[in-house]
Design an enzyme around this catalytic site. Structure first.
Site, PDB file in Angstrom:
ATOM      1  N   HIS A 187      -5.260 -33.530  17.529  1.00 33.65           N
ATOM      2  CA  HIS A 187      -4.139 -34.379  18.191  1.00 33.65           C
ATOM      3  C   HIS A 187      -2.867 -33.418  18.504  1.00 33.65           C
ATOM      4  O   HIS A 187      -1.787 -34.074  18.743  1.00 33.65           O
ATOM      5  CB  HIS A 187      -3.810 -35.409  17.042  1.00 33.65           C
ATOM      6  CG  HIS A 187      -4.770 -36.430  16.524  1.00 33.65           C
ATOM      7  ND1 HIS A 187      -4.925 -37.650  17.360  1.00 33.65           N
ATOM      8  CD2 HIS A 187      -5.823 -36.029  15.622  1.00 33.65           C
ATOM      9  CE1 HIS A 187      -6.066 -38.124  16.894  1.00 33.65           C
ATOM     10  NE2 HIS A 187      -6.572 -37.173  15.888  1.00 33.65           N
ATOM     11  N   GLY A 215      -4.874  -1.961   5.074  1.00 37.30           N
ATOM     12  CA  GLY A 215      -4.057  -3.159   4.839  1.00 37.30           C
ATOM     13  C   GLY A 215      -4.652  -4.624   4.899  1.00 37.30           C
ATOM     14  O   GLY A 215      -4.837  -5.226   4.101  1.00 37.30           O
ATOM     15  N   ARG A 216      -5.242  -4.569   6.086  1.00 40.68           N
ATOM     16  CA  ARG A 216      -5.788  -5.941   6.476  1.00 40.68           C
ATOM     17  C   ARG A 216      -7.065  -6.228   5.978  1.00 40.68           C
ATOM     18  O   ARG A 216      -7.738  -7.326   6.370  1.00 40.68           O
ATOM     19  CB  ARG A 216      -5.742  -6.243   8.020  1.00 40.68           C
ATOM     20  CG  ARG A 216      -6.354  -5.113   8.793  1.00 40.68           C
ATOM     21  CD  ARG A 216      -5.910  -5.341  10.248  1.00 40.68           C
ATOM     22  NE  ARG A 216      -6.328  -3.988  11.060  1.00 40.68           N
ATOM     23  CZ  ARG A 216      -5.904  -2.927  11.155  1.00 40.68           C
ATOM     24  NH1 ARG A 216      -4.673  -2.681  10.631  1.00 40.68           N
ATOM     25  NH2 ARG A 216      -6.557  -1.929  11.800  1.00 40.68           N
ATOM     26  N   LYS A 275       0.725  -1.093   0.081  1.00 40.66           N
ATOM     27  CA  LYS A 275      -0.017   0.021   0.044  1.00 40.66           C
ATOM     28  C   LYS A 275       0.928   1.262   0.136  1.00 40.66           C
ATOM     29  O   LYS A 275       0.743   2.096  -0.818  1.00 40.66           O
ATOM     30  CB  LYS A 275      -0.947   0.083   1.360  1.00 40.66           C
ATOM     31  CG  LYS A 275      -1.892   1.158   1.419  1.00 40.66           C
ATOM     32  CD  LYS A 275      -2.821   1.041   2.457  1.00 40.66           C
ATOM     33  CE  LYS A 275      -3.624   2.291   2.612  1.00 40.66           C
ATOM     34  NZ  LYS A 275      -4.507   2.469   4.044  1.00 40.66           N
ATOM     35  N   LYS A 296       9.633  -1.002  14.057  1.00 43.39           N
ATOM     36  CA  LYS A 296      10.171  -0.517  13.082  1.00 43.39           C
ATOM     37  C   LYS A 296      11.287   0.248  13.068  1.00 43.39           C
ATOM     38  O   LYS A 296      12.249   0.225  12.468  1.00 43.39           O
ATOM     39  CB  LYS A 296       8.891  -0.005  12.083  1.00 43.39           C
ATOM     40  CG  LYS A 296       8.336  -0.817  11.463  1.00 43.39           C
ATOM     41  CD  LYS A 296       7.043  -0.229  10.429  1.00 43.39           C
ATOM     42  CE  LYS A 296       6.028  -0.947  10.001  1.00 43.39           C
ATOM     43  NZ  LYS A 296       5.074  -0.025   9.181  1.00 43.39           N
ATOM     44  N   GLU A 355      10.483  -4.718   4.329  1.00 44.51           N
ATOM     45  CA  GLU A 355      10.424  -6.137   4.086  1.00 44.51           C
ATOM     46  C   GLU A 355      10.151  -6.320   2.478  1.00 44.51           C
ATOM     47  O   GLU A 355      10.697  -7.003   1.825  1.00 44.51           O
ATOM     48  CB  GLU A 355       9.472  -7.010   4.811  1.00 44.51           C
ATOM     49  CG  GLU A 355       9.592  -7.418   6.475  1.00 44.51           C
ATOM     50  CD  GLU A 355       9.259  -6.124   7.343  1.00 44.51           C
ATOM     51  OE1 GLU A 355       9.023  -4.878   6.443  1.00 44.51           O
ATOM     52  OE2 GLU A 355       9.055  -6.370   8.586  1.00 44.51           O
ATOM     53  N   GLU A 405      -4.382  -7.095  14.693  1.00 42.22           N
ATOM     54  CA  GLU A 405      -4.178  -5.654  14.287  1.00 42.22           C
ATOM     55  C   GLU A 405      -5.212  -4.401  14.433  1.00 42.22           C
ATOM     56  O   GLU A 405      -4.965  -3.462  14.915  1.00 42.22           O
ATOM     57  CB  GLU A 405      -3.306  -5.580  13.092  1.00 42.22           C
ATOM     58  CG  GLU A 405      -2.623  -4.337  12.652  1.00 42.22           C
ATOM     59  CD  GLU A 405      -1.761  -4.675  11.357  1.00 42.22           C
ATOM     60  OE1 GLU A 405      -0.466  -5.010  11.372  1.00 42.22           O
ATOM     61  OE2 GLU A 405      -2.228  -4.333  10.423  1.00 42.22           O
TER      62      GLU A 405
HETATM   63  O1  F6P Z   1       2.264  -4.470   9.951  1.00 42.46           O
HETATM   64  C1  F6P Z   1       1.979  -3.299   9.569  1.00 42.46           C
HETATM   65  C2  F6P Z   1       1.435  -2.896   8.436  1.00 42.46           C
HETATM   66  O2  F6P Z   1       1.303  -1.474   8.069  1.00 42.46           O
HETATM   67  C3  F6P Z   1       0.093  -3.464   8.185  1.00 42.46           C
HETATM   68  O3  F6P Z   1      -1.080  -2.840   8.403  1.00 42.46           O
HETATM   69  C4  F6P Z   1       0.077  -3.676   6.602  1.00 42.46           C
HETATM   70  O4  F6P Z   1      -0.965  -4.550   5.844  1.00 42.46           O
HETATM   71  C5  F6P Z   1       1.491  -4.219   6.252  1.00 42.46           C
HETATM   72  O5  F6P Z   1       2.357  -3.425   7.232  1.00 42.46           O
HETATM   73  C6  F6P Z   1       2.029  -4.027   4.858  1.00 42.46           C
HETATM   74  O6  F6P Z   1       2.065  -2.502   4.363  1.00 42.46           O
HETATM   75  P1  F6P Z   1       2.245  -2.042   3.029  1.00 42.46           P
HETATM   76  O7  F6P Z   1       0.901  -2.818   2.274  1.00 42.46           O
HETATM   77  O8  F6P Z   1       2.367  -0.367   3.013  1.00 42.46           O
HETATM   78  O9  F6P Z   1       3.518  -2.627   2.591  1.00 42.46           O
END
Ligand code: F6P
Length: 553
Positions: A391, A274-275, A208, A516, A214, A360
């Site tokens: 199990h 995002g979620r 987003k 972060k 990452e 979240e």
């Molecule tokens: O973990 C925090 C967060 O902002 C989430 O809410 C989001 O889904 C994720 O990081 C990824 O963010 P982006 O889509 O901006 O890479």
């Protein structure tokens, strides 16, 4: 926006008094007192059958919970969300995932602009792109057709797509490979590409913000891997990136800076959390896997649940019931966790997806106006597909000291019918287990029953099941894209209901920021050439030193 402090509301206090009376009443008594309970405390709508009769509630509990919801102005808040009000107050944003699945005939205005049209424009572009890739019309740099899709993202830009791909695998193109890379651990990327031909591989970079460490790290690794493996020293100059990389983002500038042609970018909007984004262009991998028609079916399932949520009275409203029962279990029965137990192998990533959606969203400790709450908010969600969990951790759910409310999810029909092997159809066996678990949890086995079986006295306590352990069972006919949409929207809206009652912002996620920030400083210390001067606490300092030693041998 904020409502009077929850625990001072007369409706909350009425629930406390009610709990004191009902609290220890056993589900055996509740069922014995009402022979129709197992049919009465159920709702069936939009293809989902919800049985909440094995929750530790009676009619008064449900009435009082609804009164609490009214006191917290739940109906007004639901309307505010659908209307596009900026209910995510700490980020000053509308919360309009419902617009992502609204039919083109609807209109939802944000700052006077109809966002439903924007949604459908992007959907049409996604469909055209997916068709080109699936049909083989989209060719890679060397002229080969694309057979592998790797979606790179994390959190909401990964968990939904992974879950949906796994859930809908039966509907997916089996001649294409779909993989997902999220972890900044290089192993995730290395394992995803190790057996793939770069000339047949397309990366979807999902972010987003297009700033997430990452995702950008993995995207750079993907670019380097592609350019090196394509066998053209001038691959980048010759436009290879445009053939092998597309982006899903709200940040066109960031996408362009990375080197992806914004013509190959699929947008979404700041009013999609995002979620809550798997049904936006973040779901491009889902569409590539199941096709545009399948994706639209899934959106229709989401929309059916949205309409149900918006228009159904509280007492028959599936997400409202789920949300209110969650409040009851969390705040009155003091259950700190919820186990989500899909008896459907294709839903194996559903609990992981729900972890982000629920935790979240509702892992917050202050109200909308910033006051520290004096009640528990979001519980821990976890789970595994049945019967594997039986199990493993079900022992604790049956006989441990903690109450773990369970959501059992099952389907009438399997997508993989196998012939009977002695004990009956495999799907019947699976579902027999689901049904039996709910029964065992609710009713248990008394010490007298255990004794009557001739159990030696010393073993009686060990073999006794006290029961009275709450569960909800959700059944649907078959796991289809539509059913998946309804199921996800059920949980999305249930999370919102809980957030409204707890008076928290279910749509921000400030809690992920501190880690972060600290990681940014720490990476400098880990990679410093000379031993860095450390000013953390003694544990953090020692860990940094020890890591450097271990790394450097
Ligand atoms: O973990 C925090 C967060 O902002 C989430 O809410 C989001 O889904 C994720 O990081 C990824 O963010 P982006 O889509 O901006 O890479």
């Amino acid at each position: 926006m904020s409502h009077p402090k929850l625990t001072t509301l007369p409706q909350w206090q009425a629930l406390q008094r009610h709990f004191a009376m009902l609290g220890t009443k056993h589900l055996r008594e509740l069922f014995a007192a009402d022979p129709q309970r197992g049919e009465r405390l159920t709702v069936e709508n939009v293809g989902l059958y919800l049985d909440y009769s094995k929750q530790r509630v009676d009619d008064d509990t449900l009435r009082l919970l609804r009164e609490l919801a009214e006191a917290c102005e739940l109906p007004r808040r639901i309307e505010a969300m659908f209307r596009g009000d900026r209910i995510n107050t700490t980020e000053n944003r509308a919360v309009l995932h419902v617009a992502l699945r609204a039919p083109a005939t609807k209109k939802i205005l944000v700052d006077g602009h109809d966002v439903v049209q924007d949604v459908h424009e992007v959907l049409a572009r996604m469909a055209a792109f997916s068709e080109r890739v699936r049909s083989g019309a989209w060719l890679g740099h060397t002229g080969k057709r694309i057979r592998n899709i790797i979606s790179i993202g994390i959190g909401g830009s990964d968990l939904g797509p992974v879950m949906a791909y796994e859930a809908l695998r039966d509907y997916s193109r089996r001649d294409m490979t779909f993989r997902f890379v999220s972890n900044v651990d290089g192993t995730d990327f290395a394992e995803a590409v190790r057996d793939l031909d770069a000339a047949e591989t397309l990366f979807i970079i999902c972010s987003k913000t297009f700033t997430t460490l990452e995702t950008l790290t993995n995207a750079h690794a993907a670019r380097a891997w592609s350019l090196a493996a394509l066998g053209d020293a001038d691959a980048e100059k010759n436009g290879a990136i445009a053939k092998h990389f597309v982006a899903v983002s709200t940040n066109a500038e960031g996408v362009a800076k990375f080197g992806i042609d914004t013509a190959n970018m699929f947008g979404f909007w700041d009013w999609v959390g995002g979620r809550y984004s798997m049904d936006s262009s973040i779901g491009l991998s889902t569409m590539l896997a199941i096709g545009a028609d399948g994706f639209r079916d899934m959106l229709a399932g989401f929309h059916a649940m949205d309409e149900h949520f918006r228009r159904t009275p509280l007492e028959r409203n599936l997400p409202v019931l789920m949300g209110l029962l969650a409040i009851w279990n969390n705040n009155f029965l003091d259950a700190a966790t919820v186990a989500v137990l899909p008896y459907e192998q294709y839903l194996k990533r559903f609990p992981a997806y729900l972890q982000q959606l629920t935790m979240e969203s509702n892992g917050k400790h202050v109200t909308l106006d910033g006051k520290v709450v004096d009640y528990d908010t979001g519980p821990v969600y976890w789970g595994e597909p049945g019967t594997n969990g039986q199990h493993s951790f079900y022992q604790l759910i049956h006989q441990g000291t903690r109450i773990v409310p369970c959501d059992f999810i099952g389907f009438g029909q399997t997508l993989n019918p196998l012939p009977a092997q002695g004990g009956g159809d495999q799907h019947d066996l699976l579902m027999a287990n689901l049904i039996a678990q709910g029964e065992a949890l609710a009713f248990g086995k008394s010490s007298d029953e255990v004794r009557a079986e001739g159990t030696p006295e010393a073993l009686v306590p060990h073999r006794t099941f006290e029961g009275n352990r709450p569960s909800t069972t959700i059944l649907a006919a078959k796991l289809t894209p539509h059913a998946l949409g309804t199921l996800i929207a059920l949980y999305e809206h249930s999370v919102f209901v809980q957030g409204v009652l707890w008076d928290i912002d279910s749509f921000d996620q400030w809690g992920v920021e501190l880690g972060k920030q600290l990681a940014k400083a720490t990476i400098v210390e880990l990679t410093a050439k000379d031993e860095p001067k450390l000013a953390h606490d003694s544990s953090t300092n020692a860990l940094i030193r020890r890591y450097r030693q271990l790394r450097d041998g």
